[in-house]
Design an enzyme around this catalytic site. Sequence first.
Site, PDB file in Angstrom:
ATOM      1  N   GLY A  10      -5.482 -11.943   5.694  1.00  0.00           N
ATOM      2  CA  GLY A  10      -5.926 -10.967   4.791  1.00  0.00           C
ATOM      3  C   GLY A  10      -4.973 -10.584   3.869  1.00  0.00           C
ATOM      4  O   GLY A  10      -3.621 -11.205   3.877  1.00  0.00           O
ATOM      5  N   ASP A  36      -9.047 -13.583  19.411  1.00  0.00           N
ATOM      6  CA  ASP A  36     -10.153 -12.658  19.373  1.00  0.00           C
ATOM      7  C   ASP A  36      -9.385 -11.262  20.284  1.00  0.00           C
ATOM      8  O   ASP A  36      -9.351 -11.379  21.389  1.00  0.00           O
ATOM      9  CB  ASP A  36     -11.383 -13.200  20.209  1.00  0.00           C
ATOM     10  CG  ASP A  36     -12.387 -11.955  20.335  1.00  0.00           C
ATOM     11  OD1 ASP A  36     -12.039 -10.947  19.672  1.00  0.00           O
ATOM     12  OD2 ASP A  36     -13.497 -12.488  21.274  1.00  0.00           O
ATOM     13  N   ALA A  60      -8.385  -5.397  10.654  1.00  0.00           N
ATOM     14  CA  ALA A  60      -9.254  -4.239  10.667  1.00  0.00           C
ATOM     15  C   ALA A  60     -10.702  -4.435  10.145  1.00  0.00           C
ATOM     16  O   ALA A  60     -10.787  -5.487   9.250  1.00  0.00           O
ATOM     17  CB  ALA A  60      -8.689  -3.082   9.550  1.00  0.00           C
ATOM     18  N   THR A  62     -12.927  -3.020   7.309  1.00  0.00           N
ATOM     19  CA  THR A  62     -12.263  -2.222   6.175  1.00  0.00           C
ATOM     20  C   THR A  62     -13.458  -2.139   5.080  1.00  0.00           C
ATOM     21  O   THR A  62     -13.212  -1.390   4.194  1.00  0.00           O
ATOM     22  CB  THR A  62     -11.177  -2.934   5.231  1.00  0.00           C
ATOM     23  OG1 THR A  62     -11.643  -4.354   4.987  1.00  0.00           O
ATOM     24  CG2 THR A  62     -10.004  -2.909   6.419  1.00  0.00           C
ATOM     25  N   THR A 101      -4.951   4.338   7.536  1.00  0.00           N
ATOM     26  CA  THR A 101      -5.368   4.921   6.517  1.00  0.00           C
ATOM     27  C   THR A 101      -5.539   6.214   6.072  1.00  0.00           C
ATOM     28  O   THR A 101      -5.323   7.154   6.695  1.00  0.00           O
ATOM     29  CB  THR A 101      -6.983   4.155   6.383  1.00  0.00           C
ATOM     30  OG1 THR A 101      -7.534   4.589   5.176  1.00  0.00           O
ATOM     31  CG2 THR A 101      -7.866   4.772   7.386  1.00  0.00           C
ATOM     32  N   ASP A 102      -5.486   6.565   4.743  1.00  0.00           N
ATOM     33  CA  ASP A 102      -5.771   7.823   3.970  1.00  0.00           C
ATOM     34  C   ASP A 102      -6.979   8.414   4.383  1.00  0.00           C
ATOM     35  O   ASP A 102      -7.216   9.507   4.287  1.00  0.00           O
ATOM     36  CB  ASP A 102      -5.556   7.726   2.697  1.00  0.00           C
ATOM     37  CG  ASP A 102      -6.411   6.785   1.752  1.00  0.00           C
ATOM     38  OD1 ASP A 102      -7.001   5.705   2.345  1.00  0.00           O
ATOM     39  OD2 ASP A 102      -6.975   7.339   0.621  1.00  0.00           O
ATOM     40  N   TYR A 126     -15.526   5.088   8.679  1.00  0.00           N
ATOM     41  CA  TYR A 126     -14.368   4.098   8.485  1.00  0.00           C
ATOM     42  C   TYR A 126     -13.234   4.826   9.160  1.00  0.00           C
ATOM     43  O   TYR A 126     -12.259   4.773   9.919  1.00  0.00           O
ATOM     44  CB  TYR A 126     -14.203   3.645   7.301  1.00  0.00           C
ATOM     45  CG  TYR A 126     -12.908   2.905   6.944  1.00  0.00           C
ATOM     46  CD1 TYR A 126     -12.436   1.762   7.690  1.00  0.00           C
ATOM     47  CD2 TYR A 126     -12.116   3.600   6.180  1.00  0.00           C
ATOM     48  CE1 TYR A 126     -11.315   1.192   7.456  1.00  0.00           C
ATOM     49  CE2 TYR A 126     -10.675   3.002   5.868  1.00  0.00           C
ATOM     50  CZ  TYR A 126     -10.467   1.899   6.588  1.00  0.00           C
ATOM     51  OH  TYR A 126      -9.244   1.245   6.257  1.00  0.00           O
ATOM     52  N   LYS A 130     -10.688   4.424  12.407  1.00  0.00           N
ATOM     53  CA  LYS A 130      -9.510   4.190  12.567  1.00  0.00           C
ATOM     54  C   LYS A 130      -8.387   5.385  12.988  1.00  0.00           C
ATOM     55  O   LYS A 130      -7.425   5.060  13.646  1.00  0.00           O
ATOM     56  CB  LYS A 130      -8.791   4.282  10.946  1.00  0.00           C
ATOM     57  CG  LYS A 130      -9.430   2.897   9.908  1.00  0.00           C
ATOM     58  CD  LYS A 130      -8.868   1.570  10.483  1.00  0.00           C
ATOM     59  CE  LYS A 130      -7.353   1.455  10.277  1.00  0.00           C
ATOM     60  NZ  LYS A 130      -7.047   0.184  10.360  1.00  0.00           N
ATOM     61  N   TRP A 151      -5.559   2.443  -0.819  1.00  0.00           N
ATOM     62  CA  TRP A 151      -5.786   1.895  -1.910  1.00  0.00           C
ATOM     63  C   TRP A 151      -5.068   0.353  -1.997  1.00  0.00           C
ATOM     64  O   TRP A 151      -4.540   0.041  -3.145  1.00  0.00           O
ATOM     65  CB  TRP A 151      -5.350   2.609  -3.291  1.00  0.00           C
ATOM     66  CG  TRP A 151      -6.160   3.794  -3.462  1.00  0.00           C
ATOM     67  CD1 TRP A 151      -6.767   4.625  -2.438  1.00  0.00           C
ATOM     68  CD2 TRP A 151      -6.379   4.483  -4.599  1.00  0.00           C
ATOM     69  NE1 TRP A 151      -7.435   5.569  -2.727  1.00  0.00           N
ATOM     70  CE2 TRP A 151      -7.126   5.787  -4.214  1.00  0.00           C
ATOM     71  CE3 TRP A 151      -6.008   4.361  -5.942  1.00  0.00           C
ATOM     72  CZ2 TRP A 151      -7.513   6.712  -5.287  1.00  0.00           C
ATOM     73  CZ3 TRP A 151      -6.354   5.255  -6.909  1.00  0.00           C
ATOM     74  CH2 TRP A 151      -7.229   6.646  -6.432  1.00  0.00           C
TER      75      TRP A 151
END
Length: 289
Positions: A10, A36, A60, A62, A101-102, A126, A130, A151
């Site tokens: 990623g 996995d 993740a 996403t 994440t935000d 999401y 998380k 972002w």
Amino acid sequence: MNILVTGANGQLGTHIRLRSASSPNQYFYTDFQELDITSREDVEDFVRQHNIDVVINCAAYTDVNRAESDEATADTLNSTAVGYLANAMASVGGLLVHISTDYVFGGNIINTPCRENEPVNPTGAYGRTKLNGERAIHASGCRHLIFRTAWLYSEYGKNFCKTMLNLTATKSSLSVVFDQVGTPTYAGDLANAIVTIVEGGLDHGHEGLYHYSNEGVCSWYDFAKTIAILSGHTACDIQPCHSDEFPSPVQRPSFSVLDKTLFKQTFGISVPYWTDSLSRCLQGIKNTI
């Protein structure tokens, strides 16, 4: 040290691979095909067989919109698998570095940059999954560093920067939302911070939760305008619009600027301003064409 990087293909994983290429430590770069992480047995076997000291989890789910209709799958990757990694590291006394994440914010009205102790209140699947991942790490008791970011973009994979680069080059006009405010994060900067901390042993005595994004504040509209200006795509007329003009199954945070004070004071690592990092990324994209 033996260091496992999951989700290594990623955006962030790719930059960690590049940043650690000359490291004297042994890195194992895996994606779902090689490991996995939704299998407890596979995770435990890998950690044991390769004597893993550190896991950097870049894997993740996403897809924010799709998570609304498939929360179970999102939770499997964002929470259950994270718990397996955390428990495996707890069993060997290792360190788990995890990316959050935000989106754990959003349900509260926040007008100042979010600190780590700000009450969490995700507005979508999401963010909930998380947050569940963060809680699974805390429950495991493993040594950990959790970095909430926002972002994320880079030269690699699909992201807002590359999408806008293409659209501003091919469209005569474009509308971009101006009522969602945050800070873009260049994956190369976050990767550099993570590798610096892990390689330098800066985690010892400083385990916990931190916020990391680039410095500064902007809306998605500002982000798109700056991409167009820096790339010379000024013929495209970019106009601001409201979020409700683009119906979405999930309510995104309207203000999720992350306060980096704790990160900077703890690790002594400077955080670049977002437009400076964007310029470097755009140059990197140009060099690969």
